[in-house]
Design a protein around this motif. Sequence first.
Motif, mmCIF file in Angstrom:
data_model
loop_
_atom_site.group_PDB
_atom_site.id
_atom_site.type_symbol
_atom_site.label_atom_id
_atom_site.label_comp_id
_atom_site.label_asym_id
_atom_site.label_seq_id
_atom_site.Cartn_x
_atom_site.Cartn_y
_atom_site.Cartn_z
ATOM 1 N N ALA A 121 0.844 -1.188 0.000
ATOM 2 C CA ALA A 121 0.000 0.000 0.000
ATOM 3 C C ALA A 121 0.883 1.244 0.000
ATOM 4 O O ALA A 121 1.993 1.249 0.530
ATOM 5 C CB ALA A 121 -0.906 0.009 1.225
ATOM 6 N N TYR A 122 0.382 2.302 -0.616
ATOM 7 C CA TYR A 122 1.005 3.617 -0.516
ATOM 8 C C TYR A 122 0.374 4.350 0.670
ATOM 9 O O TYR A 122 -0.799 4.147 0.994
ATOM 10 C CB TYR A 122 0.754 4.432 -1.778
ATOM 11 C CG TYR A 122 1.485 3.950 -3.005
ATOM 12 C CD1 TYR A 122 2.717 4.483 -3.358
ATOM 13 C CD2 TYR A 122 0.932 2.969 -3.835
ATOM 14 C CE1 TYR A 122 3.379 4.063 -4.504
ATOM 15 C CE2 TYR A 122 1.589 2.543 -4.968
ATOM 16 C CZ TYR A 122 2.818 3.089 -5.303
ATOM 17 O OH TYR A 122 3.466 2.672 -6.426
ATOM 18 N N ARG A 123 1.145 5.220 1.295
ATOM 19 C CA ARG A 123 0.616 6.086 2.350
ATOM 20 C C ARG A 123 0.157 7.389 1.725
ATOM 21 O O ARG A 123 0.807 7.930 0.829
ATOM 22 C CB ARG A 123 1.701 6.343 3.399
ATOM 23 C CG ARG A 123 1.270 7.255 4.539
ATOM 24 C CD ARG A 123 2.240 7.135 5.724
ATOM 25 N NE ARG A 123 3.627 7.262 5.309
ATOM 26 C CZ ARG A 123 4.280 8.418 5.182
ATOM 27 N NH1 ARG A 123 3.661 9.558 5.422
ATOM 28 N NH2 ARG A 123 5.555 8.431 4.833
ATOM 29 N N SER A 124 -0.975 7.914 2.173
ATOM 30 C CA SER A 124 -1.498 9.175 1.644
ATOM 31 C C SER A 124 -2.290 9.885 2.722
ATOM 32 O O SER A 124 -2.608 9.308 3.774
ATOM 33 C CB SER A 124 -2.405 8.917 0.432
ATOM 34 O OG SER A 124 -3.693 8.492 0.852
ATOM 35 N N ALA A 125 -2.640 11.143 2.454
ATOM 36 C CA ALA A 125 -3.450 11.913 3.406
ATOM 37 C C ALA A 125 -4.835 11.306 3.566
ATOM 38 O O ALA A 125 -5.511 11.536 4.574
ATOM 39 C CB ALA A 125 -3.562 13.358 2.928
ATOM 40 N N ALA A 126 -5.280 10.534 2.575
ATOM 41 C CA ALA A 126 -6.608 9.931 2.625
ATOM 42 C C ALA A 126 -6.599 8.533 3.223
ATOM 43 O O ALA A 126 -7.653 7.928 3.395
ATOM 44 C CB ALA A 126 -7.198 9.878 1.213
ATOM 45 N N GLY A 127 -5.392 8.005 3.544
ATOM 46 C CA GLY A 127 -5.284 6.650 4.065
ATOM 47 C C GLY A 127 -4.464 5.777 3.121
ATOM 48 O O GLY A 127 -3.945 6.245 2.109
#
Length: 240
Positions: A121-127
């Motif tokens: 998974a990538y990390r992002s501001a949306a989860g």
Amino acid sequence: MADLADAAGRVVAVPLAALARVRRAKPMHPHGAVFPAVLRRQGIGVGIPWLDAVGTDDAAVRFSRGAGLPARFPDLLGLALRVAGDPPVDLLLSSAGRGRWTRRVPVLRRDAATPYGSVMAYRSAAGPVWLTALPQGGPLPSDAAGLAAAAPGRVVQLDAAVGRGPWRTFGTLLVGPVAGPLDPDLRFDAVLYPPPGLTTDGPMARFRRPAYAAARVARGAPRDAREPVPPSRRSGPDRK
């Protein structure tokens, strides 16, 4: 965990570098076929810049077999995507499932018209964000010669899932005809060049970083080498 993942990556880097020197090629996915492509993104409104953007970009896509086994055997298939830019965007996707848990697990396939996933998974501001690609149009050979004949004109659907949310289509990739050598020495790196708004994260990313760097150096390439995108032979007013 971070130290363990990094240490494991450094251990694995040693045999990968040796294999790269012996093969004088990529230690994994040594042979494949590269095609110019056009990426069209429609935007899905999830608060992540690259997934929310609307536009058209030149790209290059490489299909490959992970261990380089003969086409009659199942293999871990790969789809690598480079989107033009400075810096570029690189995605490295492997044949995998699309379920909540199976999207985390690589699977062996013979048919290249199979789901390809980011696995990590990538990390992002949306989860956390998972990415997947699915070639359309029926069965597709996974050997380089078969791909050269059958891949041009194919559409590849690109989907993203945020957290526990469903897959949503954020773009399509139109594969063009071979524009030069069938398998030029493009160096994709999903750790160095993630999509804007996404960060490679977790043990897999920390594991990959030293392994990728060692393989690049063993092949005589700079640690952060960038490669141009093959021409798509396309122009239009909506190109970025």
